[in-house]
Design an enzyme around this catalytic site. Structure first.
Site: not given
Ligand code: ZN
Length: 432
Positions: A251, A253
């Site tokens: 992922d 952020d």
């Protein structure tokens, strides 16, 4: 299809490894690098090979002769004086009447050449460059491509330290139509990367073929050592896209960079501590590093696709400075809830890619030939963990970003940070 190999290199920087042999004759395993290239060409049915030779050329002629010992047909063109990477090709242009492959004799390669040639033909390309992210983009020639893979920018080194670039490097393997020879000046020393391509992409159809397969030059003693180590560990053999690779899906952020809740400008992008080193360790271990990120800021019209591209350029530039690379970045621009003022309705759809759905992972699986079993997902939210589980990945929740707070779906492992998550990946790999 014919292949031309530029085998005139001197290997001055290699020191004693190449004192009395030309650079392409340095051994990798028990045979010269050049022989690996010829074996690869033969594997893909390319048996008509022209070697452009110069420095200590007799060593190459003696070893390969007419190629029959290697099951191919080799002819030589001996340069009277070195003319860079382009000059020799210009000299033999009357022999290049159809599309041909160009290899640099100091690059160790293992890639699926059929796939490359198919791409070149499908796009009716005049000149196709093999491109890849590498671990030193700051001192490499960088290329930008459009969404259709057409080359739209060519940034020769050195680069402007104040700008951000996509980590997409000219890997020095090309498929060319004879047309390219029209743009080379006869008898003049020149280099494709520095002198020809930057002025050529606007004149003819040039495409970039992006791959994570193995292409690495042996231009320095350090790089030669890396290539030999990769060969001995079996890494080079595995890297062909014909074979499945394992991946660590990341992922973005809150895992790679600081979570700011709707990141929409490059200035807001800041790497978390130790991210570069963690991703470098993923690279070194032979896993693909693949970012999958929900970017509903596009659907919400808070950020344009160009802005997002700029944010990703910053991410790749900062990681590149720490010698880390991402093999691919997938993002979902969509968001399902319609009816907000100013939104972009074309992206307000219930798509298959937005996590927790597994669409981005499925796409990467297909495009990069990933083995999901034994691959990992690292995330900071329930969506990431759920998505990883749906795709059959080993899931790791991290305490950075949203920190997996209040999640109802347990990840397989909990870690403080990406660095610790990579420890888990590497330990798991040993156990495996
Ligand atoms: Zn989507």
């Amino acid at each position: 299809m014919k292949a031309v190999i530029l085998a005139g290199g001197k290997g001055t920087r290699l020191g004693k490894a190449a004192i009395d042999i030309p650079k392409p004759m340095v051994n990798v395993g028990s045979i010269p690098l050049l022989e690996h290239q010829i074996n690869l060409l033969k594997k893909y049915g390319i048996t008509d090979i022209i070697l452009i030779i110069g420095h200590l050329s007799e060593k190459i002629e003696d070893h390969f002769d007419d190629g029959s010992r290697f099951g191919v047909n080799i002819t030589f063109f001996k340069e009277k004086k070195p003319l860079g990477t382009t000059g020799g090709i210009k000299e033999i242009e009357n022999r290049l009447t159809e599309d041909f492959l160009v290899l640099y004799g100091d690059v160790m390669v293992n890639m699926d050449l059929n796939r490359l040639v198919d791409f070149h033909k499908k796009n009716q390309s005049d000149c196709t460059l093999v491109l890849h992210p590498n671990d030193h983009p700051f001192d490499s020639d960088l290329v930008e491509i459009s969404s259709e893979n057409r080359i739209v920018q060519f940034h020769s080194k050195p680069h402007n330290d104040n700008l951000y670039y996509k980590n997409l490097v000219n890997a020095a393997l090309y498929v060319m139509t004879p047309k390219v020879c029209n743009y080379i000046e006869k008898g003049k020393k020149a280099d494709f990367g520095k002198d020809i391509f930057p002025g050529l992409y606007s004149k003819i159809k040039m495409f970039g073929y992006v791959t994570h397969e193995y292409l690495k030059d042996v231009g320095s003693p350090e790089r030669l050592k890396e290539v030999i180590d990769d060969y001995n560990s079996g890494r080079i053999k595995e890297c062909n896209i014909e074979n499945k690779s394992k991946a660590v899906f990341l992922d973005r952020d809150g895992v790679i960079n600081k979570e700011v809740h709707f990141l929409v400008r490059p200035e807001e992008f800041e790497l978390l501590t130790n991210t570069g080193n963690a991703i470098k360790r993923i690279n070194k271990a032979g896993y693909l590093a693949v970012v999958i990120t929900n970017q509903s800021v596009i659907a919400r019209n808070m950020c344009s696709l160009d802005d997002l591209a700029e944010i990703h350029k910053k991410m790749e530039t900062l990681l590149g400075r720490e010698r880390a690379k991402l093999d691919a970045i997938y993002f979902c621009p969509h968001h399902p809830d319609k009816g907000h003022a100013g939104e972009r309705p074309e992206y307000k759809v219930d798509c298959d890619c937005r996590k927790p759905k597994a669409g981005m992972i499925k796409k990467a699986e297909k495009e990069l030939n990933i083995e999901l079993n034994g691959s990992f997902m690292v995330g900071d939210t329930e969506r990431d963990i759920e998505c990883g589980k749906k795709a059959g990945l080993i899931t790791i929740g991290v305490k950075t970003g949203y920190g997996c707070k209040d999640i109802r779906i347990e990840p397989d492992f909990f870690c403080d940070s990406l660095a610790e998550a990579v420890d888990v990946v590497l330990k798991y790999d040993l156990k495996d």
